[in-house]
Design an enzyme around this catalytic site. Sequence first.
Site, PDB file in Angstrom:
ATOM      1  N   GLU A 127      28.858  59.874  -2.189  1.00 56.38           N
ATOM      2  CA  GLU A 127      28.465  59.904  -0.780  1.00 56.38           C
ATOM      3  C   GLU A 127      27.000  60.315  -0.623  1.00 56.38           C
ATOM      4  OE1 GLU A 127      30.161  58.740   1.570  1.00 56.38           O
ATOM      5  OE2 GLU A 127      32.304  58.927   1.102  1.00 56.38           O
ATOM      6  N   ASP A 271      36.500  49.409  -3.401  1.00 53.73           N
ATOM      7  CA  ASP A 271      35.769  48.383  -2.666  1.00 53.73           C
ATOM      8  C   ASP A 271      34.336  48.130  -3.136  1.00 53.73           C
ATOM      9  OD1 ASP A 271      35.158  50.949  -1.753  1.00 53.73           O
ATOM     10  OD2 ASP A 271      35.702  50.550   0.327  1.00 53.73           O
ATOM     11  N   GLU A 379      43.068  51.107  11.102  1.00 53.71           N
ATOM     12  CA  GLU A 379      42.641  51.648   9.808  1.00 53.71           C
ATOM     13  C   GLU A 379      43.422  51.017   8.656  1.00 53.71           C
ATOM     14  OE1 GLU A 379      40.522  54.611   7.327  1.00 53.71           O
ATOM     15  OE2 GLU A 379      40.152  53.441   9.133  1.00 53.71           O
ATOM     16  N   GLU A 413      33.137  47.575   8.734  1.00 56.08           N
ATOM     17  CA  GLU A 413      33.337  46.483   7.789  1.00 56.08           C
ATOM     18  C   GLU A 413      33.578  45.133   8.452  1.00 56.08           C
ATOM     19  OE1 GLU A 413      33.698  50.255   5.820  1.00 56.08           O
ATOM     20  OE2 GLU A 413      34.844  49.483   7.526  1.00 56.08           O
ATOM     21  N   THR A 505      25.837  49.817   0.093  1.00 55.50           N
ATOM     22  CA  THR A 505      27.130  49.850   0.764  1.00 55.50           C
ATOM     23  C   THR A 505      27.100  50.645   2.064  1.00 55.50           C
ATOM     24  OG1 THR A 505      29.502  50.096   0.341  1.00 55.50           O
ATOM     25  CG2 THR A 505      28.065  51.902  -0.399  1.00 55.50           C
TER      26      THR A 505
END
Length: 516
Positions: A127, A271, A379, A413, A505
């Site tokens: 992160e 992902d 979600e 997304e 990302t």
Amino acid sequence: MTRLICIALGVLLPVALALPRNAPESLNINGNIKRQNDNRPSAEDRAQAVIDTFRTSWHGYYTYAFPHDELHPVSNTFSDSRNGWGASAVDALSTALVMGQKDIVNEILRHIATISWTSNDEVSLFETTIRYLGGILSGYDFLTGPLAHLADNTTNVEVLLSQAKALANTLSYAFETPSGVPYNNLHLPTRSNDGSANGLATVGSLVLEWVRLADLSGNATYASITEKAESYLLNPHPASSEPWPGLVGTGIDPVTGNFLDAQGGWVGGDDSFYEYLIKMYVYDPTRYGQYKDRWVLAADSSIAHLASHPKPRPDLTFLAIYNGRNISLVSQHLACFDGGNFILGGQVLGEQKYIDFGLELVNGCHETYIATATQIGPEVFGWDSTKVPAGQEAFFNTSGFYVTNAQYNLRPEVMESFYYAYRATSDPKYQDWAWDAFVAINATTRVGSGYSDINNVTVKGGGGFTDFQETFWFAEVLKYAYLIQAPEAEWQVGKDGVNEWVFNTEAHPFKVKGGA
């Protein structure tokens, strides 16, 4: 100065503030603005509306939370879930830049120059890399390149690179393991970790940022340590951890570099590993041909083994998850980046089959939006006709999916994939889909001093607020919502498969190596 748009009844308000959470599902802007045939506002006015929302979000954050990580817009308080270094500010930098918001750009630059990379709390290597390191490097690329005019003080621009190196130096001990696969959860003051296994996405989504830092700084070590970690993912062991070519497990042992399972998919936890395989090739095709080859294997296996069509809606396509070769018909909002990634790969490789399949995935994720009461996707959702939850039978038969987690956490997304679909096809329907999603999100999540995660997309109004404004709201949702409507620029994804920039990302654009 925020431009004002004329709203119905002749009231002049910033469009972001004119969208209360009980606003109609389709924003109908009237007044002296250019219009399209279907009564939606022009792309220019849509882009300005997104800027207005960005400024509203920033004002709330800056007033009540800065320099902390996140705004709590209902209570006008803050939290520090991302190390307490001002994650929202750093995540907002590249978006403020592409939107040309000079005042906000310079507020963020002044803050970044003051950050001391220490923390007493657990720090995620992944992160921290995608948000902080990615945001700072993107800012540096822009401000030493096409957007240099937005910086008031060139010293603050040079500080970006020195701060990026200082941050990477602070984090780099994570890679000091027997295998070179890093630990993710770090305690910086003691240079220790929690000893837990790492994961596919958290190991496989470091290389773009650290390689870019290596190329900008001239210190090849930043690249080599992440490339070594990535090598275990490109050459997985044991063989059982790769149930189909290119599709691998999730858990990874930092001691041995071996996979611990054979389960995964294009969902959270996995992902962005797949995302970065093709993006590393975009960044530098000379060095990262193997990454491209692994992406092709994963893409082909996904089409052959994971693609699934709900029984009541065979026109829709989703990607399933797997455990070994056992398939579960479950997916997530997080996975809806997949359509955009297939499209990007198809463009870059000149393979129409990937573009076409990506567009199918984009359509499926669009359906998860337009089927709900809020016009926002959930979600987590599924489409196994033998597992439809009680009370959702009629919904499933109409929509082709059922909801297992109804939250919306300000995720980007679906908007991201709309963006890639539009860039590949130039079809304005994707601009319309993005605008409708933006209007729905704005109408439902707007509260207090900003925007908040909501509890239930299946009920009008969203079922209440969690009182949390995600940092990626700045970095991703608003960037993609803006760029799909914005004019051509060198940092836009190439329409011809040739890209001068590549997005990490967290949607922070980096100049590709050929333009460094």
